[in-house]
Design a protein around this motif. Structure first.
Motif, PDB file in Angstrom:
ATOM      1  N   LEU A 152      85.417 -15.256 -47.980  1.00 29.58           N
ATOM      2  CA  LEU A 152      84.610 -14.097 -48.341  1.00 29.58           C
ATOM      3  C   LEU A 152      84.866 -13.034 -47.291  1.00 29.58           C
ATOM      4  CD1 LEU A 152      81.356 -16.116 -48.901  1.00 29.58           C
ATOM      5  CD2 LEU A 152      82.429 -14.779 -50.708  1.00 29.58           C
ATOM      6  N   LYS A 153      85.036 -11.782 -47.746  1.00 27.07           N
ATOM      7  CA  LYS A 153      85.267 -10.692 -46.797  1.00 27.07           C
ATOM      8  C   LYS A 153      84.342  -9.522 -47.109  1.00 27.07           C
ATOM      9  CE  LYS A 153      90.144 -11.738 -45.842  1.00 27.07           C
ATOM     10  NZ  LYS A 153      91.519 -11.171 -45.777  1.00 27.07           N
ATOM     11  N   GLY A 154      83.803  -8.928 -46.053  1.00 28.83           N
ATOM     12  CA  GLY A 154      82.959  -7.754 -46.192  1.00 28.83           C
ATOM     13  C   GLY A 154      83.747  -6.498 -45.906  1.00 28.83           C
ATOM     14  N   TRP A 155      83.501  -5.457 -46.705  1.00 30.77           N
ATOM     15  CA  TRP A 155      84.270  -4.210 -46.600  1.00 30.77           C
ATOM     16  C   TRP A 155      83.344  -3.016 -46.482  1.00 30.77           C
ATOM     17  CZ3 TRP A 155      89.241  -5.032 -45.790  1.00 30.77           C
ATOM     18  CH2 TRP A 155      89.776  -6.267 -46.207  1.00 30.77           C
ATOM     19  N   ASP A 156      83.567  -2.220 -45.435  1.00 37.27           N
ATOM     20  CA  ASP A 156      82.867  -0.951 -45.253  1.00 37.27           C
ATOM     21  C   ASP A 156      83.765   0.135 -45.830  1.00 37.27           C
ATOM     22  OD1 ASP A 156      81.884   1.520 -44.298  1.00 37.27           O
ATOM     23  OD2 ASP A 156      80.960   0.547 -42.570  1.00 37.27           O
ATOM     24  N   LEU A 157      83.289   0.808 -46.868  1.00 36.73           N
ATOM     25  CA  LEU A 157      84.127   1.777 -47.578  1.00 36.73           C
ATOM     26  C   LEU A 157      84.537   2.960 -46.698  1.00 36.73           C
ATOM     27  CD1 LEU A 157      82.404   1.814 -51.078  1.00 36.73           C
ATOM     28  CD2 LEU A 157      84.265   0.376 -50.239  1.00 36.73           C
ATOM     29  N   ARG A 158      83.878   3.138 -45.558  1.00 40.08           N
ATOM     30  CA  ARG A 158      84.235   4.246 -44.666  1.00 40.08           C
ATOM     31  C   ARG A 158      85.405   3.884 -43.760  1.00 40.08           C
ATOM     32  NH1 ARG A 158      78.129   4.509 -42.690  1.00 40.08           N
ATOM     33  NH2 ARG A 158      78.696   2.303 -42.653  1.00 40.08           N
ATOM     34  N   ASN A 159      85.719   2.587 -43.683  1.00 37.67           N
ATOM     35  CA  ASN A 159      86.836   2.145 -42.842  1.00 37.67           C
ATOM     36  C   ASN A 159      87.361   0.840 -43.404  1.00 37.67           C
ATOM     37  OD1 ASN A 159      88.683   1.450 -40.917  1.00 37.67           O
ATOM     38  ND2 ASN A 159      87.216   1.228 -39.251  1.00 37.67           N
ATOM     39  N   ILE A 160      88.407   0.931 -44.223  1.00 31.21           N
ATOM     40  CA  ILE A 160      88.869  -0.231 -44.977  1.00 31.21           C
ATOM     41  C   ILE A 160      90.081  -0.909 -44.344  1.00 31.21           C
ATOM     42  CG2 ILE A 160      87.930   0.636 -47.155  1.00 31.21           C
ATOM     43  CD1 ILE A 160      90.828   1.516 -47.862  1.00 31.21           C
ATOM     44  N   ARG A 161      90.414  -0.532 -43.111  1.00 29.60           N
ATOM     45  CA  ARG A 161      91.611  -1.117 -42.495  1.00 29.60           C
ATOM     46  C   ARG A 161      91.442  -2.599 -42.217  1.00 29.60           C
ATOM     47  NH1 ARG A 161      92.674   2.982 -37.666  1.00 29.60           N
ATOM     48  NH2 ARG A 161      90.397   2.789 -37.669  1.00 29.60           N
ATOM     49  N   GLN A 162      90.228  -3.004 -41.909  1.00 32.46           N
ATOM     50  CA  GLN A 162      89.980  -4.430 -41.692  1.00 32.46           C
ATOM     51  C   GLN A 162      88.566  -4.767 -42.140  1.00 32.46           C
ATOM     52  OE1 GLN A 162      90.921  -4.538 -37.555  1.00 32.46           O
ATOM     53  NE2 GLN A 162      88.827  -4.141 -36.902  1.00 32.46           N
ATOM     54  N   PRO A 163      88.326  -6.021 -42.524  1.00 28.54           N
ATOM     55  CA  PRO A 163      86.988  -6.394 -42.993  1.00 28.54           C
ATOM     56  C   PRO A 163      85.975  -6.372 -41.858  1.00 28.54           C
ATOM     57  CG  PRO A 163      88.407  -8.333 -42.875  1.00 28.54           C
ATOM     58  CD  PRO A 163      89.281  -7.142 -42.620  1.00 28.54           C
ATOM     59  N   VAL A 164      84.720  -6.119 -42.222  1.00 26.59           N
ATOM     60  CA  VAL A 164      83.651  -6.133 -41.223  1.00 26.59           C
ATOM     61  C   VAL A 164      83.130  -7.551 -40.985  1.00 26.59           C
ATOM     62  CG1 VAL A 164      82.923  -3.745 -41.494  1.00 26.59           C
ATOM     63  CG2 VAL A 164      81.954  -5.482 -42.996  1.00 26.59           C
ATOM     64  N   PHE A 165      83.392  -8.453 -41.918  1.00 27.38           N
ATOM     65  CA  PHE A 165      83.139  -9.874 -41.667  1.00 27.38           C
ATOM     66  C   PHE A 165      84.063 -10.706 -42.548  1.00 27.38           C
ATOM     67  CE2 PHE A 165      79.842  -8.806 -44.895  1.00 27.38           C
ATOM     68  CZ  PHE A 165      80.120  -9.753 -45.871  1.00 27.38           C
ATOM     69  N   VAL A 166      84.334 -11.930 -42.085  1.00 27.77           N
ATOM     70  CA  VAL A 166      85.090 -12.925 -42.843  1.00 27.77           C
ATOM     71  C   VAL A 166      84.301 -14.230 -42.756  1.00 27.77           C
ATOM     72  CG1 VAL A 166      87.243 -14.209 -43.087  1.00 27.77           C
ATOM     73  CG2 VAL A 166      87.308 -11.828 -42.303  1.00 27.77           C
TER      74      VAL A 166
END
Length: 322
Positions: free
Chosen positions: A222-236
């Protein structure tokens, strides 16, 4: 690990393999389940409407369709109306107050319609569907044909989910390994996130942060994505041992989510904690495909699996304030 207890029950749908389960936004304890015969490979489908009472779970109504049903969504403006999506590419509108077949059938997708979602934002009655024909379609249930078709994915679409915050905005997850964000009023795609190096089977929006989405994929993560910065997930979040079939954010906790998998388990997570896995519930003996968290009864969960069982329960990690 163990089976979940607390305030629930189980119901078997003989010969039917559960694909999706959704709590009613109107009736506490009422659930819709989309199911298919023969694991969805052949045969017919059934929409089952269930209710939890003091003795367990009872079947209120069931409606049959001539192909497997893969997803279901409740109307946001009529407590009796639901929409299902089917293996024949069609969407069906059902009225549970009537015993007959669907009110309407929308047949435009050319392959399996795998997801359907009714917008929760006030002032618009919009439905989005996603299909193995690689398109998403926008519908007004009062209009007999789609309002728009969204093209861009290069693989099957498994999941289409409206933003609970931004009117006219939805996300889609695909076998092309991308998460995409769309605006129904804008041409083309708004955002393309190469979220996994594997097929993405599910996505959901955080109920407390309009910029946060989660994806669940065949790579077991599962990966969390912040739409303001999509270069890397905010959590895995790692722990599942087979593909993640569905993921849902909690309606009550900003950092809590649930996922179900082909590893037969449902897992509960708090991504803000150093050890994010709160609990693993293992009470199915087949692929677990459907999952939802109640808006009415805090901590209550419904799931369904290919073992013919629908279960309503409160996992111990949600039985106490998180």
């Amino acid at each position: 690990m163990g089976t979940a207890g607390g305030g629930g029950g189980a119901l078997r749908l003989p010969g039917l393999h559960g694909y999706a389960a959704e709590f009613s936004p109107y009736w506490p304890g009422r659930v819709a389940c989309a199911a298919a015969q023969y694991y969805g490979i052949a045969g017919c489908g059934t929409l089952a409407v269930l209710e939890q009472n003091e003795t367990g779970i009872v079947l209120l109504r069931s409606f049959d369709w001539n192909d497997g049903l893969f997803d279901v969504t409740w109307s946001e403006n009529n407590e009796h109306v639901l929409i299902t999506s089917s293996g024949d590419g069609s969407l069906q509108i059902w009225d549970t107050a009537k015993t007959r077949g669907p009110l309407q059938v929308y047949k435009e997708h050319t392959q399996e319609a795998y997801s359907v979602d009714w917008s929760q934002t006030r002032g618009e009655q919009l439905v989005v569907s996603g299909s193995w024909d690689q398109t998403a379609k926008l519908w007004d249930p009062a209009v007999g044909k789609s309002l728009r078709t969204f093209k861009g994915h290069e693989g099957v679409i498994y999941s289409t989910i409206w933003s609970p915050h931004i009117p006219g905005c939805f996300a889609s997850a695909s076998g092309d390994q991308t998460l995409r964000v769309w605006d129904v009023k804008a041409p083309g795609v708004k955002l393309v996130i190469p979220a996994h190096q594997a097929e993405i089977l599910s996505c959901d929006w955080c109920k407390y942060d309009e910029n946060l989405l989660v994806t669940g994929a065949v790579d077991c993560s599962l990966k969390g994505w912040d739409l303001r910065n999509i270069r890397q997930p905010v959590f895995v979040l790692l722990g599942h041992t087979y593909a993640i079939r569905r993921v849902k954010f909690s309606p009550f906790h900003a950092t809590l989510l649930a996922s179900c998998s082909y590893d037969f388990t449902v897992r509960f997570w708090d991504f803000s904690k150093p050890n994010p896995l709160l609990e693993t519930v293992e009470h199915h003996t087949e692929f677990t495909c459907g999952l939802d968290l109640s808006l009415h009864n805090r901590g209550q969960v419904v799931d369904c699996a290919w073992d013919e069982l629908i279960k309503i329960y409160t996992p111990s990690c949600l039985a106490v304030p998180v």
